[in-house]
Design an enzyme around this catalytic site. Structure first.
Site, PDB file in Angstrom:
ATOM      1  N   SER A  47       1.202  -1.084   0.219  1.00  0.00           N
ATOM      2  CA  SER A  47       0.127  -0.076  -0.071  1.00  0.00           C
ATOM      3  C   SER A  47       0.661   1.028   0.091  1.00  0.00           C
ATOM      4  CB  SER A  47      -1.016  -0.284   1.466  1.00  0.00           C
ATOM      5  OG  SER A  47      -1.443   1.379   1.205  1.00  0.00           O
ATOM      6  N   TYR A  80      -2.251   0.232  10.235  1.00  0.00           N
ATOM      7  CA  TYR A  80      -2.520  -0.500   8.461  1.00  0.00           C
ATOM      8  C   TYR A  80      -1.323  -0.335   8.186  1.00  0.00           C
ATOM      9  CZ  TYR A  80      -3.653  -0.873   3.591  1.00  0.00           C
ATOM     10  OH  TYR A  80      -3.478  -1.094   2.649  1.00  0.00           O
TER      11      TYR A  80
HETATM   12  N1  LIG Z   1      -8.381  -0.123  -2.617  1.00  0.00           N
HETATM   13  C1  LIG Z   1      -7.599   0.602  -1.690  1.00  0.00           C
HETATM   14  O1  LIG Z   1      -7.351   1.825  -2.710  1.00  0.00           O
HETATM   15  C2  LIG Z   1      -5.985  -0.213  -1.684  1.00  0.00           C
HETATM   16  C3  LIG Z   1      -4.959   0.749  -1.364  1.00  0.00           C
HETATM   17  C4  LIG Z   1      -3.931   0.008  -0.922  1.00  0.00           C
HETATM   18  C5  LIG Z   1      -3.692  -1.600  -0.548  1.00  0.00           C
HETATM   19  N2  LIG Z   1      -4.472  -1.747  -1.157  1.00  0.00           N
HETATM   20  C6  LIG Z   1      -4.838  -3.278  -0.017  1.00  0.00           C
HETATM   21  O2  LIG Z   1      -5.149  -4.294  -1.469  1.00  0.00           O
HETATM   22  C7  LIG Z   1      -6.481  -5.621  -1.142  1.00  0.00           C
HETATM   23  C8  LIG Z   1      -7.380  -5.399  -1.152  1.00  0.00           C
HETATM   24  O3  LIG Z   1      -8.099  -4.155  -0.929  1.00  0.00           O
HETATM   25  P1  LIG Z   1      -9.612  -4.377  -1.526  1.00  0.00           P
HETATM   26  O4  LIG Z   1      -9.878  -2.815  -1.194  1.00  0.00           O
HETATM   27  O5  LIG Z   1      -9.901  -4.997  -2.675  1.00  0.00           O
HETATM   28  O6  LIG Z   1     -10.269  -4.489  -0.140  1.00  0.00           O
HETATM   29  P2  LIG Z   1     -11.765  -5.217  -0.437  1.00  0.00           P
HETATM   30  O7  LIG Z   1     -12.019  -4.666   1.511  1.00  0.00           O
HETATM   31  O8  LIG Z   1     -12.495  -4.991  -1.028  1.00  0.00           O
HETATM   32  O9  LIG Z   1     -11.369  -6.686  -0.752  1.00  0.00           O
HETATM   33  C9  LIG Z   1     -10.625  -7.869   0.375  1.00  0.00           C
HETATM   34  C10 LIG Z   1     -11.374  -8.232   0.909  1.00  0.00           C
HETATM   35  O10 LIG Z   1     -10.564  -9.471   1.581  1.00  0.00           O
HETATM   36  C11 LIG Z   1     -11.347 -11.287   2.261  1.00  0.00           C
HETATM   37  N3  LIG Z   1     -10.760 -11.126   3.363  1.00  0.00           N
HETATM   38  C12 LIG Z   1     -10.414  -9.902   4.450  1.00  0.00           C
HETATM   39  N4  LIG Z   1      -9.332 -10.956   5.556  1.00  0.00           N
HETATM   40  C13 LIG Z   1      -9.425 -11.958   5.320  1.00  0.00           C
HETATM   41  C14 LIG Z   1      -9.765 -13.244   5.652  1.00  0.00           C
HETATM   42  N5  LIG Z   1      -8.438 -13.255   6.821  1.00  0.00           N
HETATM   43  N6  LIG Z   1      -9.334 -14.732   5.011  1.00  0.00           N
HETATM   44  C15 LIG Z   1      -9.989 -14.560   3.312  1.00  0.00           C
HETATM   45  N7  LIG Z   1     -10.623 -12.903   3.447  1.00  0.00           N
HETATM   46  C16 LIG Z   1     -10.276 -12.074   4.119  1.00  0.00           C
HETATM   47  C17 LIG Z   1     -12.812  -9.595   2.514  1.00  0.00           C
HETATM   48  O11 LIG Z   1     -13.713 -10.779   2.521  1.00  0.00           O
HETATM   49  C18 LIG Z   1     -12.748  -8.906   1.075  1.00  0.00           C
HETATM   50  O12 LIG Z   1     -13.874  -9.604   0.058  1.00  0.00           O
HETATM   51  C19 LIG Z   1      -6.137  -5.426   0.520  1.00  0.00           C
HETATM   52  O13 LIG Z   1      -4.830  -5.957   0.648  1.00  0.00           O
HETATM   53  C20 LIG Z   1      -5.651  -3.865   0.632  1.00  0.00           C
HETATM   54  O14 LIG Z   1      -4.469  -3.225   1.823  1.00  0.00           O
HETATM   55  C21 LIG Z   1      -6.062  -1.524  -1.098  1.00  0.00           C
END
Ligand SMILES: NC(=O)c1ccc[n+]([C@@H]2O[C@H](COP(=O)([O-])OP(=O)(O)OC[C@H]3O[C@@H](n4cnc5c(N)ncnc54)[C@H](O)[C@@H]3O)[C@@H](O)[C@H]2O)c1
Length: 321
Positions: A128, A153
């Site tokens: 991130s 985080y």
């Molecule tokens: N969206 C953003 O702006 C952003 C920015 C930087 C980093 N990220 C990272 O990208 C990744 C995806 O983010 P996103 O925005 O799609 O988030 P999101 O919350 O929509 O997707 C994460 C998914 O992982 C699942 N999950 C969480 N913990 C779990 C576990 N212990 N076991 C199994 N499944 C689990 C959740 O149910 C969810 O569907 C994450 O690692 C997030 O930290 C996202």
């Protein structure tokens, strides 16, 4: 012809995971999803996303359940694992720190332990922009120091990078970390500002504008993130970190103006000071990603928010799904 890849995607019912899964399925890869469908935000949205993933199975399971996760991976025999499952969100890490340690640290360790057993499987994982923490040097370069974190985080994401590099060093696993910058778009995350602002503006409820709207974010549209992530899968580098950001930071106030134009409704703004855990500005230096991944973001904030708000109205107001 290139060999078909077998790609195991954790967090496949999540925002980025869903879009990536659909894209890889459409280009002909064999994909298997994994997600625990937790209720950090409305799980109905996760269920609705996977309905769009015809031809792909999404296994219900937790990253923390190592025996189950191992079995699923052993049976599928992936060429690549893309780990997107995590407890996301900066602000929530002040409220529920344990959830971050469980999914992002223990869960990630399980992924690494699985890769250790099959070192030919390449790992691509979500980091991130939060790892830059209190860094003020802009744009944020992968060569900048990232040891001054602003939230737990960020700490968990930085730890993932260290853990992955260490497993590469010890067991020669191919590991690529992707530092995503504020990703937005259709089927997005209801806990993120662009989503909750849209809901509140349409309902004529006040929106909380932190740091008096002077915060800057390098908003990056989902299709650009999917292309960058796919390029990282195809590269399968031994051990790399990439910034995936738009390279065009926009002030929160300007971002709200664009939303107002798209929605044709004026926002009621409640100006507030900076929140703990937040940072003033994010701005990705993407030279290295351009060079190695051919990463070149194409979608402007105006275009991206226009697609998002059309989807939002269609999904929540027309109920066509
Ligand atoms: N969206 C953003 O702006 C952003 C920015 C930087 C980093 N990220 C990272 O990208 C990744 C995806 O983010 P996103 O925005 O799609 O988030 P999101 O919350 O929509 O997707 C994460 C998914 O992982 C699942 N999950 C969480 N913990 C779990 C576990 N212990 N076991 C199994 N499944 C689990 C959740 O149910 C969810 O569907 C994450 O690692 C997030 O930290 C996202």
């Amino acid at each position: 012809m290139a060999m078909t890849k077998r790609i195991f995607i954790t967090g496949a019912a999540g925002f980025i995971g869903f879009h990536l899964t659909r894209y890889l399925r459409d280009r002909g890869d064999e994909v298997l999803g994994y997600d625990n469908f937790n209720d950090y935000y409305d799980p109905t949205l996760k269920e609705e996303r996977i309905k769009q993933l015809e031809g792909v199975s999404v296994v219900r399971g937790d990253l923390c359940d190592l025996p189950f996760l191992s079995d699923v991976v052993d049976n599928f025999q992936p060429t690549h694992i893309v780990n997107l499952a995590a407890q996301a969100g900066v602000r929530y890490s002040l409220e529920n720190p344990r959830a971050y340690i469980d999914s992002n640290i223990s869960g990630f360790l399980n992924i690494l332990e699985i890769c250790k057993k099959t070192p030919q499987t390449k790992l691509i994982y979500a980091s991130s922009s939060s790892v830059y923490g209190n860094n003020t040097k802009i744009p944020f370069s992968i060569n900048d120091r990232t040891d001054d974190q602003a939230s737990l985080y960020g700490v968990t994401k930085k730890s993932n990078e260290l853990m992955a590099a260490t497993y590469h060093h010890l067991y020669d696993i191919s590991v690529t970390g992707l530092r995503f910058f504020t990703v937005y778009g259709e089927w997005g995350r209801p806990d993120m500002a662009y989503f909750s602002f849209t809901k509140k503006i349409l309902n004529q409820e006040p929106i909380k504008v932190f740091n008096h709207g002077k915060m800057m974010r390098d908003f990056t549209y989902i299709s650009d993130i999917v292309k960058g992530t796919t390029a990282a899968i195809d590269l399968g580098a031994p051990c790399e970190i990439f910034n995936l950001g738009n390279h065009q930071p926009v002030q929160l106030n300007r971002f709200i103006e664009i939303l107002e134009q798209e929605l044709e409704v004026k926002a009621i703004r409640e100006y507030l000071p900076m929140q703990p855990g937040d940072v003033e500005k994010t701005y990705a230096d993407i030279d290295y990603s351009r060079k190695l991944l051919g990463f070149s973001p194409e979608v402007s904030l105006e275009e991206g928010l226009s697609s998002f708000t059309s989807w939002y109205k269609d999904y929540y107001l027309e109920k066509t799904h």
